[in-house]
Design an enzyme around this catalytic site. Sequence first.
Site, mmCIF file in Angstrom:
data_model
loop_
_atom_site.group_PDB
_atom_site.id
_atom_site.type_symbol
_atom_site.label_atom_id
_atom_site.label_comp_id
_atom_site.label_asym_id
_atom_site.label_seq_id
_atom_site.Cartn_x
_atom_site.Cartn_y
_atom_site.Cartn_z
ATOM 1 N N ARG A 52 -9.387 8.039 -1.397
ATOM 2 C CA ARG A 52 -10.759 8.304 -1.135
ATOM 3 C C ARG A 52 -11.201 9.873 -1.181
ATOM 4 O O ARG A 52 -11.068 10.331 -1.617
ATOM 5 C CB ARG A 52 -9.914 9.227 0.421
ATOM 6 C CG ARG A 52 -8.974 8.204 1.681
ATOM 7 C CD ARG A 52 -8.855 8.527 3.309
ATOM 8 N NE ARG A 52 -8.467 7.501 3.873
ATOM 9 C CZ ARG A 52 -9.153 7.215 4.592
ATOM 10 N NH1 ARG A 52 -10.638 8.388 5.032
ATOM 11 N NH2 ARG A 52 -9.074 6.916 5.138
ATOM 12 N N GLU B 11 -8.508 0.420 -3.413
ATOM 13 C CA GLU B 11 -9.721 0.685 -1.991
ATOM 14 C C GLU B 11 -9.806 1.410 -2.082
ATOM 15 O O GLU B 11 -10.266 2.999 -2.580
ATOM 16 C CB GLU B 11 -8.583 0.929 -0.758
ATOM 17 C CG GLU B 11 -8.105 -0.380 -0.029
ATOM 18 C CD GLU B 11 -7.313 -0.441 0.598
ATOM 19 O OE1 GLU B 11 -7.648 1.087 1.789
ATOM 20 O OE2 GLU B 11 -6.238 -0.707 1.308
ATOM 21 N N HIS C 36 0.471 6.283 1.553
ATOM 22 C CA HIS C 36 1.692 7.705 2.669
ATOM 23 C C HIS C 36 2.940 8.203 1.623
ATOM 24 O O HIS C 36 3.524 9.016 2.154
ATOM 25 C CB HIS C 36 1.966 6.642 3.522
ATOM 26 C CG HIS C 36 0.473 6.339 4.776
ATOM 27 N ND1 HIS C 36 0.045 7.509 4.447
ATOM 28 C CD2 HIS C 36 0.587 5.307 5.530
ATOM 29 C CE1 HIS C 36 -1.348 6.712 5.539
ATOM 30 N NE2 HIS C 36 -0.457 5.452 6.210
ATOM 31 N N GLU D 50 -11.253 -9.305 2.938
ATOM 32 C CA GLU D 50 -10.448 -8.595 3.363
ATOM 33 C C GLU D 50 -9.994 -9.076 4.768
ATOM 34 O O GLU D 50 -10.720 -8.288 5.900
ATOM 35 C CB GLU D 50 -8.941 -7.328 2.967
ATOM 36 C CG GLU D 50 -7.629 -7.230 4.144
ATOM 37 C CD GLU D 50 -7.134 -6.045 2.858
ATOM 38 O OE1 GLU D 50 -7.992 -5.300 1.484
ATOM 39 O OE2 GLU D 50 -6.462 -4.978 4.038
ATOM 40 N N HIS E 179 -3.652 -4.400 7.934
ATOM 41 C CA HIS E 179 -3.937 -3.575 8.153
ATOM 42 C C HIS E 179 -3.572 -3.463 10.517
ATOM 43 O O HIS E 179 -3.298 -4.320 10.653
ATOM 44 C CB HIS E 179 -5.561 -3.274 9.223
ATOM 45 C CG HIS E 179 -5.881 -1.086 9.268
ATOM 46 N ND1 HIS E 179 -5.057 -0.786 10.213
ATOM 47 C CD2 HIS E 179 -5.678 -1.104 8.660
ATOM 48 C CE1 HIS E 179 -5.189 1.067 10.001
ATOM 49 N NE2 HIS E 179 -6.731 0.602 9.650
ATOM 50 N N HIS F 10 -5.573 3.754 -1.972
ATOM 51 C CA HIS F 10 -6.478 4.028 -1.346
ATOM 52 C C HIS F 10 -7.278 5.081 -1.516
ATOM 53 O O HIS F 10 -6.476 6.643 -1.169
ATOM 54 C CB HIS F 10 -6.322 4.250 -0.083
ATOM 55 C CG HIS F 10 -7.962 4.264 0.761
ATOM 56 N ND1 HIS F 10 -8.247 3.967 2.204
ATOM 57 C CD2 HIS F 10 -9.035 4.727 0.046
ATOM 58 C CE1 HIS F 10 -9.846 4.408 3.099
ATOM 59 N NE2 HIS F 10 -10.561 4.593 1.042
ATOM 60 N N ARG G 53 -7.150 12.643 0.027
ATOM 61 C CA ARG G 53 -5.782 13.572 1.249
ATOM 62 C C ARG G 53 -4.360 12.809 0.981
ATOM 63 O O ARG G 53 -3.269 13.943 1.028
ATOM 64 C CB ARG G 53 -5.946 12.589 2.563
ATOM 65 C CG ARG G 53 -6.600 11.525 3.279
ATOM 66 C CD ARG G 53 -6.634 11.465 4.713
ATOM 67 N NE ARG G 53 -7.581 11.800 4.703
ATOM 68 C CZ ARG G 53 -8.425 10.783 6.335
ATOM 69 N NH1 ARG G 53 -7.395 10.082 7.072
ATOM 70 N NH2 ARG G 53 -9.353 11.622 6.686
ATOM 71 N N THR H 225 -8.290 4.054 8.269
ATOM 72 C CA THR H 225 -9.852 2.743 8.265
ATOM 73 C C THR H 225 -9.362 2.774 9.773
ATOM 74 O O THR H 225 -8.896 1.759 10.363
ATOM 75 C CB THR H 225 -9.081 1.775 6.652
ATOM 76 O OG1 THR H 225 -8.983 2.388 5.984
ATOM 77 C CG2 THR H 225 -10.616 1.148 6.585
ATOM 78 N N ASN I 190 0.825 -0.820 -0.325
ATOM 79 C CA ASN I 190 0.107 -0.427 -0.059
ATOM 80 C C ASN I 190 0.835 1.416 0.327
ATOM 81 O O ASN I 190 1.561 1.162 1.029
ATOM 82 C CB ASN I 190 -0.871 0.208 1.384
ATOM 83 C CG ASN I 190 -1.680 1.193 1.339
ATOM 84 O OD1 ASN I 190 -1.472 2.346 0.687
ATOM 85 N ND2 ASN I 190 -2.930 0.774 1.926
HETATM 86 N N1 PXP Z 1 -6.075 -2.938 4.277
HETATM 87 C C1 PXP Z 1 -6.899 -1.359 4.511
HETATM 88 C C2 PXP Z 1 -7.955 -1.881 3.765
HETATM 89 C C3 PXP Z 1 -6.535 -0.200 5.017
HETATM 90 O O1 PXP Z 1 -7.757 1.004 4.714
HETATM 91 C C4 PXP Z 1 -4.915 0.040 5.063
HETATM 92 C C5 PXP Z 1 -4.815 1.585 5.036
HETATM 93 O O2 PXP Z 1 -5.035 1.735 3.837
HETATM 94 C C6 PXP Z 1 -4.178 -1.503 4.874
HETATM 95 C C7 PXP Z 1 -4.933 -2.295 4.594
HETATM 96 C C8 PXP Z 1 -2.823 -1.020 5.484
HETATM 97 O O3 PXP Z 1 -2.544 -0.405 6.765
HETATM 98 P P1 PXP Z 1 -1.131 -0.027 6.790
HETATM 99 O O4 PXP Z 1 -0.646 0.863 6.370
HETATM 100 O O5 PXP Z 1 -1.510 -0.246 8.371
HETATM 101 O O6 PXP Z 1 -0.213 -1.746 6.641
#
Ligand code: PXP
Length: 235
Positions: A45, A70, A10, A151, A190, A43, A49, A101, A7
Amino acid sequence: MPELGVNIDHVATLRQARRTYEPDPVWAAAMAELGGADGITVHLREDRRHIQDRDVRLLNETVTVKLNLEMACTDEMTQLAIEIQPEQVSLVPEKREEVTTEGGLDVVTQRDRVATVVDALRSCGIEASLFIDPVEDQIRASADLGVAAVELHTGQYALAKGAKQERELELLQKAGEAVVASGLRLHAGHGLNYQNVGPVASIPSMHELNIGHAIVARSIFVGFQQAVREMKELL
Ligand code: PXP
């Protein structure tokens, strides 16, 4: 061995801090692929953001592994997904004021809305995965909608310590069994990091883990490709 979906939200968070053009998540995706990522997750959003529409469009052209988008269950996002055609869409709940999330999608109470989006995506050949808490009712409701995957939200496991973390792991293991027994592909994510990923990666039939924050954080010190490679080795 589960697949690793990296992901890269960030990377975009850092760019948006200055509303500039760097660091570019498109570059991060290329580095992640070189480090062994099996998929790239973003993601988009509603408040834009971090990831922007431009990022999703470019990533859809440049990513050679699976692109997982996402998004919230809104008409706007559904239209966008249908236009862009990512390989997989993960449906997540979204609250504007949240930092990340917070909980899973409530497929039980929001069945009609989720079903509308899942059906619209399916009719365009896009697979849907539902991000849910590791709870029996949510798994059953997801299976009823005929989605490809769920998931499991690992946030509570990631936050817990000691005996409480063991209990959260057991919940994930039990939920994992129920997901597989329902004929759905098992994904999780997550809050996973280099310290806590092992037991979740070892859940039988775990197919895909989506990990963002920990990889982006480590990449500042060791580089993106290396950070992905180190996570991949742990899986
Ligand atoms: N899975 C989903 C559905 C999420 O919303 C996120 C965060 O955007 C993640 C995985 C990844 O989470 P993390 O950034 O804490 O690894």
